[in-house]
Scaffold this motif. Structure first.
Motif, mmCIF file in Angstrom:
data_model
loop_
_atom_site.group_PDB
_atom_site.id
_atom_site.type_symbol
_atom_site.label_atom_id
_atom_site.label_comp_id
_atom_site.label_asym_id
_atom_site.label_seq_id
_atom_site.Cartn_x
_atom_site.Cartn_y
_atom_site.Cartn_z
ATOM 1 N N GLN A 259 -36.709 10.296 21.421
ATOM 2 C CA GLN A 259 -37.960 11.468 21.913
ATOM 3 C C GLN A 259 -38.121 11.288 23.310
ATOM 4 N N PRO A 260 -38.733 12.475 23.502
ATOM 5 C CA PRO A 260 -39.108 12.446 24.896
ATOM 6 C C PRO A 260 -40.524 12.042 25.209
ATOM 7 N N MET A 261 -41.180 11.950 26.437
ATOM 8 C CA MET A 261 -42.498 11.586 26.758
ATOM 9 C C MET A 261 -42.801 12.725 27.378
ATOM 10 N N TYR A 262 -44.190 13.388 27.028
ATOM 11 C CA TYR A 262 -44.402 14.619 27.783
ATOM 12 C C TYR A 262 -45.673 14.537 28.557
ATOM 13 N N PHE A 263 -45.428 15.375 29.763
ATOM 14 C CA PHE A 263 -46.651 15.633 30.769
ATOM 15 C C PHE A 263 -47.441 16.828 30.165
ATOM 16 N N ALA A 264 -48.786 16.406 29.973
ATOM 17 C CA ALA A 264 -49.583 17.515 29.679
ATOM 18 C C ALA A 264 -50.957 17.652 30.481
ATOM 19 N N ILE A 265 -51.631 18.703 30.332
ATOM 20 C CA ILE A 265 -52.693 18.921 31.427
ATOM 21 C C ILE A 265 -54.084 19.084 30.397
ATOM 22 N N PRO A 266 -54.877 18.489 30.267
ATOM 23 C CA PRO A 266 -56.211 18.803 29.801
ATOM 24 C C PRO A 266 -56.890 19.937 29.896
ATOM 25 N N THR A 267 -57.344 20.525 28.818
ATOM 26 C CA THR A 267 -57.782 22.034 28.851
ATOM 27 C C THR A 267 -58.728 22.163 30.072
ATOM 28 N N LYS A 268 -59.864 21.020 30.239
ATOM 29 C CA LYS A 268 -60.479 21.499 31.422
ATOM 30 C C LYS A 268 -60.364 20.352 32.476
ATOM 31 N N ALA A 269 -59.213 19.946 32.692
ATOM 32 C CA ALA A 269 -59.086 18.981 33.711
ATOM 33 C C ALA A 269 -59.666 19.463 35.274
ATOM 34 N N ALA A 270 -60.337 18.486 35.594
ATOM 35 C CA ALA A 270 -61.036 19.008 37.018
ATOM 36 C C ALA A 270 -60.226 19.411 38.216
#
Lengths: 275, 382
Positions: free
Chosen positions: B287-298
């Motif tokens: 499996q991969p690990m993912y980078f993700a950006i939160p919806t309202k990241a400052a």
């Protein structure tokens, strides 16, 4: 008028404690009960269905392990306390408290290495006994109980020894004058007279055991599991808070059986909870 | 002398001014699921480099622990941010597992961003598009790929079984010498079980790619009954680390492990370096690990820059592959020019690239995954 003011002041004084209780205990308790009865925002018993379908064995297992641990702990703590009541052995007095200061996680890891098939204990035993190989105790219910007893005994001993020590020496001297030996004094004088404290130790040990997560994960067998492990599994792997909460409610019920018994017992023994 | 001083002064001024071109101080907060090595990776390797590149940025790394549990904690945290109704969330970047990603997308906790990511073009694996059968394209950039495989000790196992079928025969001849951690103790055990179901199932492709239909689970009772029989000959270890521990102490001779964890333990001297790996037929999931950006990241802008930084081939080669023994998330052909020969040979010593392509399976799609785990509890553990 003055009476009312006193009541008000009294209420204000206990308010912080009540608030903490309400926010940290009562609200989560009701929330988890509510969540255990809901599946996608609708009332449902499906979560309990899962508990009885898949996890009933884990429930029975948890109760059994906790009971065995509690009894073993009590026996040990009465032995230690009985000894320390009569003899002042500083070394034992320090040593029995030692596990109190070690976190569960470290105990879990230490026991895992200590009790493993090729772990410290077996390496020692195989060399002394000159045997080829011994089965390990970790990953079995015996290893689990071992680890639990090790971590629970000091706490229970603190309570029991406290009770033993606070008992008026006159009773013991009277028994001694009548020719009772120390074992008999412990069994016939100390134990019956300290029953409330021993009940407290019993219930605290039981609750602490059944709610422990780290040690069952690290030392316990792969199956069956303690309730806490199954709860963790439901949340982590399925994001299923419903069943996890249902398992939680089942464990409240189990603990409540003892709590009610304890309250009744206190009521009978001391003429009410207030005493 | 004066001239030298002036030049030095001007140089110093230039450096200071160059660094001050974006005077706004930013704290980039990231939450990372995964083992301690993941947290160390960002804290001690990436953060200092990135902060050198952008002196106005301070990277703050919070680890939430291994397995889906770690992702679960991140999801909870993001949900709290969402429920608070605030316009700017305190978390700028998350690193999560596949299951966590799906939960986050369902709840609207992460945003699509990879359209703006150059490194996205370098991804050759399908994991950037689909996770557990759910479309995640746009929301994620893989950080690395990790694979499970079976580790064996050549001192005891001269001719390791090359497939699940051979393994079944092997454990009968060597009872209690194969160990795995069941399903509650970590993903290497889960992965082994999934591999088992793929092997026995008539429709492994459907389990991995969908669609979901109950009818494909009809042959499972038999499959799990055989697994239960298999379990009689094996040891159940305490977690991913427990399997490695037991292998190292010689208690078991074989067991499924995560490749990266295995090589890291060897490098740290916690593991017998003679132990080898094999990826058995018909394969085990990774499996991969993912980078993700939160919806309202400052600070989504800097989060994107950090992802871009880690995903560049040279940094990928230096850290992801060389230092942490993960399989690259971007195409090997882009990474290999930056890799030494010995690094390449170390990582692909036992499991060749061709093996990975052939036997490296995907995790089952979410609905099958849930049912597979429950089936194990119901039919194997009881």
């Amino acid at each position: 008028m003055r009476r009312r003011r006193e009541v008000l002041v009294g209420f204000l004084l206990i308010l912080p404690a009540l608030l903490v209780l309400a926010v940290l205990y009562i609200y989560p308790l009701f929330l988890s009960m509510y969540m255990s009865f809901t599946v996608s925002n609708r009332f449902s018993l499906a979560n309990y269905g899962k508990v009885f379908d898949i996890y009933w064995r884990d429930v029975v297992y948890s109760v059994m392990i906790s009971l065995i641990t509690t009894f073993a702990t009590l026996v040990l703590s009465v032995l230690i306390s009985g000894y320390l009541r009569f003899k002042n052995w500083r070394f034992l007095d320090l040593m029995y408290k030692l596990p109190l200061f070690i976190p569960f996680l470290i105990v879990g890891h230490a026991m895992r290495v200590f009790l493993a098939p090729h772990g410290t204990l077996n390496n020692l035993l195989t060399r002394i006994l000159r045997i080829e190989e011994l089965p390990g105790l970790s990953r079995s219910w015996i290893g689990l109980v071992w680890a639990f007893v090790w971590i629970m005994t000091p706490y229970a001993t603190l309570i029991v020894l406290g009770a033993f020590k606070s008992l008026d020496s006159a009773y013991i001297e009277a028994a001694q004058n009548l020719g009772a030996n120390k074992v008999k004094i412990v069994l016939d004088v100390l134990l019956p007279m300290c029953r409330p404290s021993i009940m407290v130790a019993f219930i605290l040990t039981f609750v602490r055991t059944i709610s422990s997560l780290t040690i069952p994960i690290m030392v316990g067998p792969a199956s069956p599991n303690m309730i806490t492990v199954s709860m963790m599994f439901r949340v982590n792997y399925f994001n299923d808070w419903g069943t996890a909460n249902a398992l939680g409610v089942v464990s409240y019920l189990i603990v409540m059986v003892f709590a009610i018994y304890y309250l009744k017992f206190m009521a009978a023994e001391r003429g009410g909870i207030k005493a | 002398m004066k001239r030298v001083c002036a030049v030095l002064l001007m140089l110093a001024a230039a450096v200071v001014l160059a660094q001050a071109d974006i005077p706004i101080k930013v704290t980039l907060t990231m939450m990372v699921a995964g083992d301690q090595n993941m947290v160390d990776f960002f804290q001690y390797e990436i953060a200092p480099q990135f902060e050198k590149l952008y002196p106005n940025v301070k990277v703050k790394v919070v680890g939430t622990g291994p397995g889906d549990a770690g992702s679960q904690q991140i999801i909870q945290q993001l949900q709290l941010e969402k429920d608070s109704g605030k316009d700017k969330w305190a978390i700028d970047l998350v690193v999560i597992h596949e299951a966590g990603t799906i939960w986050a997308i369902e709840r609207g906790l992460i945003r699509p961003y990879t359209d703006f990511l150059t490194a996205r073009r370098l991804v050759t694996m399908k994991t950037a598009e689909v996770a557990l059968g759910v479309k995640v394209d746009g929301y994620v950039m893989p950080m690395f790929h990790s694979q499970t495989a079976i580790a064996y000790n050549p001192r005891f196992v001269k001719d390791p079984p090359r497939s699940y079928a051979e393994l079944v025969e092997w454990v009968k001849k060597n009872p209690k010498k194969f160990g795995y951690n069941g399903i509650k103790g970590g993903m290497s055990g889960v992965s082994f079980v999934f591999g088992w179901v793929y092997w026995k199932s008539k429709n492994p492709e459907i389990l991995m790619n969908g669609p979901f239909d109950e009818k494909y689970t009809e042959d499972w009772p038999q499959i799990y009954a055989e697994l239960k029989e298999f379990n009689k000959y094996v040891v159940l270890t305490a977690g991913n680390a427990g399997t490695l521990d037991a292998l190292n102490r010689g208690e078991i001779w074989m067991g499924p492990v995560w490749v990266d964890m295995f090589y890291t333990w060897i490098r740290e001297g916690r593991m017998d370096p003679n132990i080898r790996l094999i990826l058995p037929e018909p394969g085990m999931p990774g499996q991969p690990m993912y980078f993700a950006i939160p919806t309202k990241a400052a600070n989504a802008d800097y989060a994107l820059k950090l992802i871009e930084f880690v995903s560049s081939p040279s940094i990928h080669a230096k850290y992801i592959v060389d230092k942490f023994n993960w399989y690259p998330a971007i195409g090997v052909e882009y990474v290999s020019p930056h890799l030494g020969k010995e690094v390449f040979e170390r990582l692909y010593r036992d499991i060749k690239e061709t093996d990975l392509l052939k036997f490296g399976k995907r995790m089952p799609i979410a609905d099958y995954r849930t049912r597979m785990l429950e089936a194990y509890e119901r039919w194997v553990e009881k």
